[in-house]
Scaffold this active site. Structure first.
Site, mmCIF file in Angstrom:
data_model
loop_
_atom_site.group_PDB
_atom_site.id
_atom_site.type_symbol
_atom_site.label_atom_id
_atom_site.label_comp_id
_atom_site.label_asym_id
_atom_site.label_seq_id
_atom_site.Cartn_x
_atom_site.Cartn_y
_atom_site.Cartn_z
ATOM 1 N N ASN A 1 39.449 32.579 37.817
ATOM 2 C CA ASN A 1 40.582 31.712 38.150
ATOM 3 C C ASN A 1 41.651 32.587 38.802
ATOM 4 O O ASN A 1 42.299 33.386 38.127
ATOM 5 C CB ASN A 1 41.114 31.071 36.855
ATOM 6 C CG ASN A 1 42.390 30.290 37.078
ATOM 7 O OD1 ASN A 1 42.767 29.995 38.211
ATOM 8 N ND2 ASN A 1 43.071 29.958 35.993
ATOM 9 N N TRP A 2 41.809 32.432 40.109
ATOM 10 C CA TRP A 2 42.739 33.309 40.843
ATOM 11 C C TRP A 2 44.196 32.860 40.698
ATOM 12 O O TRP A 2 45.095 33.552 41.140
ATOM 13 C CB TRP A 2 42.359 33.352 42.318
ATOM 14 C CG TRP A 2 41.038 34.013 42.601
ATOM 15 C CD1 TRP A 2 40.126 34.479 41.685
ATOM 16 C CD2 TRP A 2 40.482 34.299 43.893
ATOM 17 N NE1 TRP A 2 39.046 35.023 42.329
ATOM 18 C CE2 TRP A 2 39.239 34.927 43.685
ATOM 19 C CE3 TRP A 2 40.907 34.078 45.206
ATOM 20 C CZ2 TRP A 2 38.425 35.345 44.746
ATOM 21 C CZ3 TRP A 2 40.100 34.482 46.261
ATOM 22 C CH2 TRP A 2 38.876 35.110 46.029
ATOM 23 N N LYS A 3 44.421 31.688 40.155
ATOM 24 C CA LYS A 3 45.786 31.152 39.968
ATOM 25 C C LYS A 3 46.549 31.194 41.295
ATOM 26 O O LYS A 3 45.941 31.048 42.349
ATOM 27 C CB LYS A 3 46.496 31.926 38.860
ATOM 28 C CG LYS A 3 45.631 32.074 37.604
ATOM 29 C CD LYS A 3 46.387 32.605 36.429
ATOM 30 C CE LYS A 3 45.436 32.784 35.266
ATOM 31 N NZ LYS A 3 46.093 33.094 34.017
ATOM 32 N N HIS B 1 43.891 23.659 32.207
ATOM 33 C CA HIS B 1 44.295 25.043 31.962
ATOM 34 C C HIS B 1 45.632 25.066 31.211
ATOM 35 O O HIS B 1 46.502 24.232 31.455
ATOM 36 C CB HIS B 1 44.408 25.805 33.291
ATOM 37 C CG HIS B 1 44.532 27.278 33.075
ATOM 38 N ND1 HIS B 1 45.734 27.871 32.760
ATOM 39 C CD2 HIS B 1 43.604 28.267 33.077
ATOM 40 C CE1 HIS B 1 45.531 29.169 32.591
ATOM 41 N NE2 HIS B 1 44.247 29.433 32.779
ATOM 42 N N GLU C 1 48.183 26.791 31.526
ATOM 43 C CA GLU C 1 49.391 26.863 32.379
ATOM 44 C C GLU C 1 49.735 25.489 32.938
ATOM 45 O O GLU C 1 50.903 25.153 33.114
ATOM 46 C CB GLU C 1 49.170 27.897 33.496
ATOM 47 C CG GLU C 1 49.191 29.312 32.935
ATOM 48 C CD GLU C 1 48.333 30.310 33.671
ATOM 49 O OE1 GLU C 1 47.945 30.060 34.827
ATOM 50 O OE2 GLU C 1 48.030 31.363 33.075
ATOM 51 N N GLU D 1 40.133 28.741 25.517
ATOM 52 C CA GLU D 1 41.083 29.782 25.912
ATOM 53 C C GLU D 1 42.285 29.771 24.959
ATOM 54 O O GLU D 1 43.240 29.012 25.170
ATOM 55 C CB GLU D 1 41.578 29.528 27.333
ATOM 56 C CG GLU D 1 40.488 29.533 28.368
ATOM 57 C CD GLU D 1 41.028 29.897 29.750
ATOM 58 O OE1 GLU D 1 40.578 30.897 30.311
ATOM 59 O OE2 GLU D 1 41.920 29.188 30.234
ATOM 60 N N GLY E 1 46.410 36.288 29.655
ATOM 61 C CA GLY E 1 47.325 37.141 30.418
ATOM 62 C C GLY E 1 48.155 38.068 29.551
ATOM 63 O O GLY E 1 49.115 38.672 30.017
ATOM 64 N N SER F 1 42.064 37.341 28.540
ATOM 65 C CA SER F 1 42.074 38.805 28.677
ATOM 66 C C SER F 1 40.681 39.435 28.590
ATOM 67 O O SER F 1 40.508 40.514 28.030
ATOM 68 C CB SER F 1 43.018 39.439 27.655
ATOM 69 O OG SER F 1 44.344 38.980 27.877
ATOM 70 N N GLY G 1 40.910 35.490 34.312
ATOM 71 C CA GLY G 1 42.125 35.419 35.121
ATOM 72 C C GLY G 1 42.367 36.751 35.826
ATOM 73 O O GLY G 1 41.779 37.036 36.869
ATOM 74 N N GLY G 2 43.213 37.568 35.241
ATOM 75 C CA GLY G 2 43.639 38.836 35.874
ATOM 76 C C GLY G 2 42.496 39.680 36.403
ATOM 77 O O GLY G 2 42.547 40.177 37.537
#
Ligand code: PEP
Length: 249
Positions: A9-11, A94, A96, A166, A172, A212, A233-234
């Protein structure tokens, strides 16, 4: 046999040239594998990503969509628009989206219906907040997120559903659920789905862990019986890390 999946997920990261550079890096490094590899660039780069990934074993997926088919919803994207640029899978729910854009379980139930009505596959995200875990309410929270957004579905719908557990406190933050915590929750999720939709549905269902995940911890998390992959993510923003996570299988 349920599928193994690693989805990135590149956000809201990577403009067009950065998207092209990362995709080229992934094309060069992602191995031939039985793992289903997915990446979710931002909306404006989906079409370019789809074109670049044609013929490669990486699927381009979307990070979100609106529940309505069309109309006066400024700034929104419909399921059909995603399909028209080659997207067949969408991330919904998600944390966010829930936290910053007010997405509730009830809204997500509508998005899920709209995605399924358009034959989109869904990566459905959910997970508890830190306070829920501290108060040992995490199983109840997860169960109610599943019930509210997904329990109205028919058994046949589940072939198009991938779950992504998640825990919000692990997204993150650099803090990961331990492999034991992940397995315990994934087993609970599978049991919950089995009780409502039957053991065949639950056995075939891929349940991803997100929060993470890094090359250093992927192997032990993915080794757990009920963990079928990861939503990343990251670490999905660096081809070397993302590839190492895929190789962790
Ligand atoms: C995510 O946003 O879905 C996620 C898991 O992020 P990270 O890997 O950075 O914790």
């Amino acid at each position: 046999m349920r599928r193994k999946i690693v989805a990135g997920n590149w956000k809201m990261n990577n403009d067009l040239s950065e998207t092209e550079a990362l995709l080229n890096d992934l094309i060069a490094h992602v191995p031939e594998t039985d793992v289903n590899v997915m990446v979710a660039p931002t909306f404006v780069n989906l079409f370019q990503a789809f074109n670049m990934l044609k013929g490669h074993n990486i699927e381009v997926i979307a990070q979100n969509m609106h529940q309505e088919a069309k109309g006066a919803y400024t700034g929104e994207i419909s399921a059909n628009m995603l399909k028209s640029v080659g997207v067949h899978t969408v991330i919904l729910g998600h944390s966010e989206r829930r936290a910053y854009f007010g997405e509730t379980d009830e809204l997500l139930a509508k998005k899920v219906d709209a995605a399924l009505a358009n034959d989109l596959q869904i990566v459905f995200c959910f997970g508890e907040e830190l306070e829920d875990r501290k108060s040992e309410n995490h199983f109840n929270v997860v169960e109610s997120q599943l019930k509210n957004a997904l329990f109205h579905l028919a058994v046949a719908d589940w072939k198009n559903i991938i779950l992504a557990y998640e825990p919000v406190w692990a997204i993150g933050t650099g803090e990961t659920a331990s492999p034991k915590q992940a397995q315990e929750m994934h087993a609970f999720i599978r049991k919950t789905i089995s009780e409502k939709f039957g053991s065949d549905t639950a056995t075939e269902l891929s349940i991803l862990y997100g929060g993470s995940v890094k090359p250093a911890n992927a192997t032990e998390i993915f080794a757990k019986e009920d963990v079928d992959g990861g939503l990343i993510g990251g670490a999905a923003l660096k081809a070397a890390d993302f590839t190492a996570i895929i190789n962790a299988f």
